[in-house]
Write an enzyme that holds these catalytic residues in place. Sequence first.
Site: not given
Ligand code: FAD
Lengths: 376, 342
Positions: A124, A126, A158, A241
């Site tokens: 937990g 994100s 997940s 991870e």
């Molecule tokens: C299949 C899957 C499984 C997952 N499982 C888990 C889980 O079990 N537990 C958990 O906690 N999370 C999980 N996640 C979440 C995952 O860690 C996040 O989706 C990820 O860290 C990105 O965060 P966000 O989705 O908020 O995207 P955002 O942070 O909003 O990013 C969107 C886009 O903006 C870009 N961006 C953002 N900030 C910057 C920056 N400073 N510089 C350049 N580019 C930037 C990113 O690279 C991306 O392309 C999972 C995600 C997926 C897709």
Amino acid sequence: MDFSDSPDVAAFRAGLRSWLGEHLHSYAEGVGHDSAEAVAATHRWHRALAAAGYVAVSLDAAYGGRGLPDVYEAVVNEELAAAAAPPPPPIGHIAHAVADFADPDLKARVLPGLLGCTESWCQGFSEPGAGSDLAGLSTAATATDDGFVVNGQKIWTSGAMWADRCLLLCRTEPDQPRHRGLSMLVVDMTTPGITRREITLANGSREFAEVFFDDVRVPAENLVGERGQGWKIAQHMLTYERGPADMGWTGRLGNVLAAAQEGVRSGRLPADDVLRRRLAAVAVDAQVLSWHVARSLVDRDPADPGSSGSLDKLLTTRVEQELYAVVGDLAGAAQVVGDQRPFGEYLWSRAQSIYGGTQQIQRQIVAQRLLGLPRG
Amino acid sequence: MQIGLDADQRAFARSCGALAADLAAGWDRGRGPRDVASPEPSEKDWARIAEAGWPALRLREENGGLGASTVDVAVLVEQLGRHALAAPVLGTLVAAEQLQALGAPADTLEEVAAGELRIAPLLDGRLLGFAPAAGGALAWDAAGATLAFAADGSAHALGDALPAADVTRAMRRPGARVDDASLELRAPTDDDRDRLHAFVLTLLVADLLGTMSAGLDAAVEHARSRTQFGKPIGSFQAVQQIAAEDLVSVEATRSALYSSAWAVDALPAAEALRAARVAKAFASRAGVAVCEDVVQLFGGIGMTWESPVHVWLRRAHTDRLSFGDEHHHQAVLADLDLSAGA
Ligand SMILES: Cc1cc2nc3c(=O)[nH]c(=O)nc-3n(C[C@H](O)[C@H](O)[C@H](O)COP(=O)(O)OP(=O)(O)OC[C@H]3O[C@@H](n4cnc5c(N)ncnc54)[C@H](O)[C@@H]3O)c2cc1C
């Protein structure tokens, strides 16, 4: 320089190979995430692998691991791939966070279930407002006399729908600077006040969820490490991870590659010169990845795994995304018409550059921590 | 499993690097293509190279050599690439290994080991492999060489350097046959041939690794010091994202080099050659891509003759094409892995 197996590694490899020869057929069927039956089959497979001693082999033997050097994780991956077996459970990150930071009581309480795959865990981290900017998370754990009361929301968790426990990154010290205000808790998912809502992935797979916490009471002894240490533990955990062998990726990719090569050899997948060349090119990259993973695991200092996981994840991302692109193209029209499982797997490969920290974030880590470029 | 250099190899890398840096410092790339210095080392510099044992490194003791492992030779060659050394050490190592594999007499090899007989390998005109005979062949990394031997044992004098992309190594056409220097060579077994091929591919990977990592290090250094918009350009994300992927390529190439260098001496010849082809296919693509990024990260100055940036890119292209680029090896691997009955 010696890439060959030491006698111990060779014996371990032979043992795993013969175990797979004997038992794989009774577990391999139906493993997946797209239905309740598939999830149950996955758990059966993981438990069987764990009971035979092939899960988390680099973790402490006292808690269900085998205390072997990290490179044995690569061997497990290689052998599972070679046998076309489903991948090992992706728990190396959670296991290391708990094993390397929790006190002995907490470890004794929760690690055997995790490493034995009798209990399912989720991560937990994100939140809707905190993805890449993880340190900005707001789920609050307020200290009480005997523990914490948690309020907030996690997302993209997940395995949350079937998890028994959650490793929760939350804010315990709201008056501290943001990185120092976080702590890591082990939360029992049956605690009152937890609501899970399933989120269907783009490929139809039902493996993640959002999780709501309303006045959820967590006992003090479920704190991993110390209060305020959450960010450090999260960093440590993310390094694992991102380690391709710790999460079973190299095994999975090897499996997919071998199936594609076999399909072309047998004529089942017609391939012109361009496709043959692309498949050969991605096989080159996959081979280099597995050499690289072996080198990286031999070099890794368990006390301080550093940032090399980010580099390894970027390499894995290249290989995985190109591999699934080629596999999709080998399927031709069948990629878009007919059984949609292959297309679903291709879609999944696009997540490799998102979870565990996006590709852009990994590059930033590599640039700043490994190349020493200045922060913006 | 022991993956990485041991203490002796690390010390050897340092001493090779120190000598290569020193030798490279004396070479002047001139003011432009019409004014480029020859990559032929002075008598004094060649004597230092011979004294360091570089030409003798891989030859067996009975041939006057030091009998080094392929990993050791790769350690040296990485440093040649790192310093873009304009001295035909790689050509000598490759030619010497070919002659040794084909059973050349010890007295000839002893002269090569001592740096007295200066030879270059003869490649076919497409640079894909050793030339069976001199017709249409090219002497590769041949500055200062007096002779080149074709696989049939015929010795040839060498003509002037041809115009070439690489300014640190010379390509020359074989000329008149030198009858009294020609050798009786045996036809190699399949294993000899594969192992020789694996050895050569591995050295090219080492040269590519040295070249690309020198380029990346320089680009990172530049990105730290060059300021625009009031900040070091290395603080910009677009710059960081490029440099980070380049480090992935460099480190993956290093892993591939270690594996293929180990394989040359440890695995059956066909497996060693397979590993070397994989490494060469990877490094050929990665090496040129990184050096192109380096041009980008330097901006305008990277496009000048004066900067070393084009020297790396030129060297990388030559390494890439020599003994087959990524497309060549991918095609061979596709045949091995994907043909019915494979
Ligand atoms: C299949 C899957 C499984 C997952 N499982 C888990 C889980 O079990 N537990 C958990 O906690 N999370 C999980 N996640 C979440 C995952 O860690 C996040 O989706 C990820 O860290 C990105 O965060 P966000 O989705 O908020 O995207 P955002 O942070 O909003 O990013 C969107 C886009 O903006 C870009 N961006 C953002 N900030 C910057 C920056 N400073 N510089 C350049 N580019 C930037 C990113 O690279 C991306 O392309 C999972 C995600 C997926 C897709």
